[in-house]
Design a protein around this motif. Structure first.
Motif, PDB file in Angstrom:
ATOM      1  N   LYS A  21     -90.255 -32.691 -42.558  1.00 25.79           N
ATOM      2  CA  LYS A  21     -90.769 -33.074 -43.874  1.00 25.79           C
ATOM      3  C   LYS A  21     -92.294 -33.109 -43.892  1.00 25.79           C
ATOM      4  O   LYS A  21     -92.904 -33.211 -44.956  1.00 25.79           O
ATOM      5  CB  LYS A  21     -90.212 -34.434 -44.294  1.00 25.79           C
ATOM      6  CG  LYS A  21     -88.732 -34.394 -44.680  1.00 25.79           C
ATOM      7  CD  LYS A  21     -88.258 -35.710 -45.256  1.00 25.79           C
ATOM      8  CE  LYS A  21     -88.850 -35.948 -46.643  1.00 25.79           C
ATOM      9  NZ  LYS A  21     -88.335 -34.987 -47.634  1.00 25.79           N
ATOM     10  N   PHE A  23     -94.071 -30.692 -43.542  1.00 25.35           N
ATOM     11  CA  PHE A  23     -94.484 -29.477 -44.251  1.00 25.35           C
ATOM     12  C   PHE A  23     -94.432 -29.645 -45.772  1.00 25.35           C
ATOM     13  O   PHE A  23     -94.884 -28.767 -46.496  1.00 25.35           O
ATOM     14  CB  PHE A  23     -93.615 -28.296 -43.829  1.00 25.35           C
ATOM     15  CG  PHE A  23     -93.819 -27.880 -42.396  1.00 25.35           C
ATOM     16  CD1 PHE A  23     -94.938 -27.150 -42.022  1.00 25.35           C
ATOM     17  CD2 PHE A  23     -92.907 -28.234 -41.418  1.00 25.35           C
ATOM     18  CE1 PHE A  23     -95.141 -26.770 -40.710  1.00 25.35           C
ATOM     19  CE2 PHE A  23     -93.091 -27.865 -40.096  1.00 25.35           C
ATOM     20  CZ  PHE A  23     -94.217 -27.143 -39.747  1.00 25.35           C
ATOM     21  N   THR A  24     -93.853 -30.749 -46.238  1.00 24.96           N
ATOM     22  CA  THR A  24     -93.805 -30.997 -47.690  1.00 24.96           C
ATOM     23  C   THR A  24     -95.040 -31.720 -48.192  1.00 24.96           C
ATOM     24  O   THR A  24     -95.168 -31.965 -49.388  1.00 24.96           O
ATOM     25  CB  THR A  24     -92.548 -31.815 -48.050  1.00 24.96           C
ATOM     26  OG1 THR A  24     -92.603 -33.089 -47.401  1.00 24.96           O
ATOM     27  CG2 THR A  24     -91.286 -31.087 -47.618  1.00 24.96           C
ATOM     28  N   GLY A  25     -95.940 -32.077 -47.272  1.00 29.74           N
ATOM     29  CA  GLY A  25     -97.178 -32.712 -47.685  1.00 29.74           C
ATOM     30  C   GLY A  25     -97.269 -34.178 -47.275  1.00 29.74           C
ATOM     31  O   GLY A  25     -96.267 -34.813 -46.921  1.00 29.74           O
ATOM     32  N   GLU A  26     -98.484 -34.687 -47.324  1.00 24.69           N
ATOM     33  CA  GLU A  26     -98.745 -36.061 -46.866  1.00 24.69           C
ATOM     34  C   GLU A  26     -97.983 -37.107 -47.671  1.00 24.69           C
ATOM     35  O   GLU A  26     -97.363 -38.008 -47.104  1.00 24.69           O
ATOM     36  CB  GLU A  26    -100.248 -36.355 -46.934  1.00 24.69           C
ATOM     37  CG  GLU A  26    -100.616 -37.745 -46.446  1.00 24.69           C
ATOM     38  CD  GLU A  26    -102.114 -37.958 -46.401  1.00 24.69           C
ATOM     39  OE1 GLU A  26    -102.538 -39.050 -45.987  1.00 24.69           O
ATOM     40  OE2 GLU A  26    -102.860 -37.028 -46.775  1.00 24.69           O
ATOM     41  N   THR A  27     -98.012 -36.998 -48.992  1.00 27.90           N
ATOM     42  CA  THR A  27     -97.359 -38.000 -49.838  1.00 27.90           C
ATOM     43  C   THR A  27     -95.857 -38.055 -49.576  1.00 27.90           C
ATOM     44  O   THR A  27     -95.276 -39.133 -49.411  1.00 27.90           O
ATOM     45  CB  THR A  27     -97.603 -37.696 -51.326  1.00 27.90           C
ATOM     46  OG1 THR A  27     -99.016 -37.692 -51.578  1.00 27.90           O
ATOM     47  CG2 THR A  27     -96.940 -38.744 -52.202  1.00 27.90           C
ATOM     48  N   SER A  28     -95.237 -36.892 -49.521  1.00 25.03           N
ATOM     49  CA  SER A  28     -93.791 -36.825 -49.308  1.00 25.03           C
ATOM     50  C   SER A  28     -93.410 -37.342 -47.920  1.00 25.03           C
ATOM     51  O   SER A  28     -92.430 -38.085 -47.772  1.00 25.03           O
ATOM     52  CB  SER A  28     -93.304 -35.380 -49.478  1.00 25.03           C
ATOM     53  OG  SER A  28     -91.925 -35.280 -49.225  1.00 25.03           O
ATOM     54  N   PHE A  29     -94.185 -36.976 -46.910  1.00 27.81           N
ATOM     55  CA  PHE A  29     -93.872 -37.399 -45.549  1.00 27.81           C
ATOM     56  C   PHE A  29     -94.035 -38.906 -45.396  1.00 27.81           C
ATOM     57  O   PHE A  29     -93.190 -39.580 -44.788  1.00 27.81           O
ATOM     58  CB  PHE A  29     -94.767 -36.672 -44.549  1.00 27.81           C
ATOM     59  CG  PHE A  29     -94.428 -36.956 -43.113  1.00 27.81           C
ATOM     60  CD1 PHE A  29     -93.341 -36.342 -42.508  1.00 27.81           C
ATOM     61  CD2 PHE A  29     -95.188 -37.840 -42.361  1.00 27.81           C
ATOM     62  CE1 PHE A  29     -93.012 -36.601 -41.174  1.00 27.81           C
ATOM     63  CE2 PHE A  29     -94.870 -38.111 -41.032  1.00 27.81           C
ATOM     64  CZ  PHE A  29     -93.786 -37.493 -40.445  1.00 27.81           C
ATOM     65  N   TYR A  32     -91.191 -40.699 -47.036  1.00 24.86           N
ATOM     66  CA  TYR A  32     -89.993 -40.640 -46.194  1.00 24.86           C
ATOM     67  C   TYR A  32     -90.070 -41.667 -45.067  1.00 24.86           C
ATOM     68  O   TYR A  32     -89.097 -42.389 -44.789  1.00 24.86           O
ATOM     69  CB  TYR A  32     -89.842 -39.232 -45.610  1.00 24.86           C
ATOM     70  CG  TYR A  32     -88.916 -39.155 -44.421  1.00 24.86           C
ATOM     71  CD1 TYR A  32     -87.531 -39.274 -44.577  1.00 24.86           C
ATOM     72  CD2 TYR A  32     -89.429 -38.984 -43.129  1.00 24.86           C
ATOM     73  CE1 TYR A  32     -86.681 -39.215 -43.482  1.00 24.86           C
ATOM     74  CE2 TYR A  32     -88.579 -38.920 -42.039  1.00 24.86           C
ATOM     75  CZ  TYR A  32     -87.212 -39.037 -42.220  1.00 24.86           C
ATOM     76  OH  TYR A  32     -86.383 -38.987 -41.129  1.00 24.86           O
ATOM     77  N   TYR A 131     -98.319 -39.714 -41.704  1.00 29.63           N
ATOM     78  CA  TYR A 131     -98.790 -38.327 -41.722  1.00 29.63           C
ATOM     79  C   TYR A 131    -100.101 -38.217 -40.954  1.00 29.63           C
ATOM     80  O   TYR A 131    -100.287 -37.299 -40.146  1.00 29.63           O
ATOM     81  CB  TYR A 131     -98.972 -37.869 -43.171  1.00 29.63           C
ATOM     82  CG  TYR A 131     -99.364 -36.421 -43.332  1.00 29.63           C
ATOM     83  CD1 TYR A 131     -98.395 -35.424 -43.483  1.00 29.63           C
ATOM     84  CD2 TYR A 131    -100.699 -36.033 -43.352  1.00 29.63           C
ATOM     85  CE1 TYR A 131     -98.748 -34.095 -43.646  1.00 29.63           C
ATOM     86  CE2 TYR A 131    -101.067 -34.700 -43.504  1.00 29.63           C
ATOM     87  CZ  TYR A 131    -100.096 -33.742 -43.662  1.00 29.63           C
ATOM     88  OH  TYR A 131    -100.450 -32.411 -43.816  1.00 29.63           O
ATOM     89  N   VAL A 209    -100.930 -27.382 -40.758  1.00 27.72           N
ATOM     90  CA  VAL A 209    -100.781 -28.737 -41.289  1.00 27.72           C
ATOM     91  C   VAL A 209    -102.027 -29.512 -40.938  1.00 27.72           C
ATOM     92  O   VAL A 209    -102.410 -29.577 -39.773  1.00 27.72           O
ATOM     93  CB  VAL A 209     -99.524 -29.426 -40.702  1.00 27.72           C
ATOM     94  CG1 VAL A 209     -99.494 -30.902 -41.119  1.00 27.72           C
ATOM     95  CG2 VAL A 209     -98.254 -28.721 -41.151  1.00 27.72           C
TER      96      VAL A 209
END
Length: 210
Positions: A21, A23-29, A32, A131, A209
């Motif tokens: 995750k 790879f989905t970006g800082e906010t998303s990671f 999670y 992240y 990344v």
């Protein structure tokens, strides 16, 4: 041995999927990572779910090590007198290094917890910035961390390749055709899992990344 190995393998799969995750970006990671701490609320307070999971994993690891020790002692007891002359067995590298691979993995897990769980060995060491911890950990100037991580994951791969095949046999697979399929499945599983884990540090190392 097989059952605890399967339990640990399932955790490795879930952990790998979570790592990807990044790879989905800082906010998303970060979302999670924080969500993991909130699982079970309001039924469970705080980070109880994570501690329950950690406890189960520790028990599984200890049981796995105990099972390995018991099996090794049984093997020695079955042949108390060494062979006068023993032909070399054409076993795989993974099978011959199973015990040492387990030790390397155990040491890596300890380091990994101190690095990305407690933040003790991480340059950022801020639990609120998962992240940022990952990016700082595998930065180009810390190439030695990526190297150590790679060696440890490869040890995991060898361990899983042999362990998965052995688990199939322990759980009842005995036919020659089934053995070939089990070897292929174990190899594919180990390669995919290693790739899934290694893609993250190398993405950070190469700037994909950041």
């Amino acid at each position: 041995m097989a059952v605890t190995g399967i339990l640990l393998a399932l955790f490795l799969i879930a952990h790998m999927l979570g790592n990807l995750k990044v790879f989905t970006g800082e906010t998303s990671f970060d979302h999670y990572a924080h969500w993991l701490r909130d699982i079970g609320k309001p039924l469970l307070p705080g980070v109880w779910f994570l501690w329950i999971l950690r406890t189960v994993l520790v028990v599984a690891v200890v049981a796995h090590i105990v099972a390995a020790t018991v099996l090794a002692r049984r093997a020695r007891a079955a042949r108390p007198v060494k062979y006068a002359h023993r032909k070399k067995v054409n076993g795989s590298y993974a099978a011959r290094t199973m015990r040492w691979g387990g030790v390397i993995i155990l040491l890596f897990v300890i380091y990994h917890l101190l690095d990305l769980t407690t933040g003790t060995l991480n340059p950022v060491g801020d639990a609120s910035k998962p992240y940022g911890n990952v990016v700082a950990d595998f930065a180009p100037e810390r190439w030695y961390v990526t190297l150590f991580y790679t060696l440890a994951i490869l040890a995991v791969g060898f361990h899983l390749r042999h362990g998965a095949f052995s688990a199939f046999r322990s759980l009842g697979q005995q036919t020659p055709r089934g053995e070939r399929r089990a070897r292929t499945a174990a190899l594919i599983f180990a390669v995919l899992l290693c790739a899934g884990y290694l893609v993250v540090p190398f993405a950070v190392l190469t700037g994909l990344v950041s």
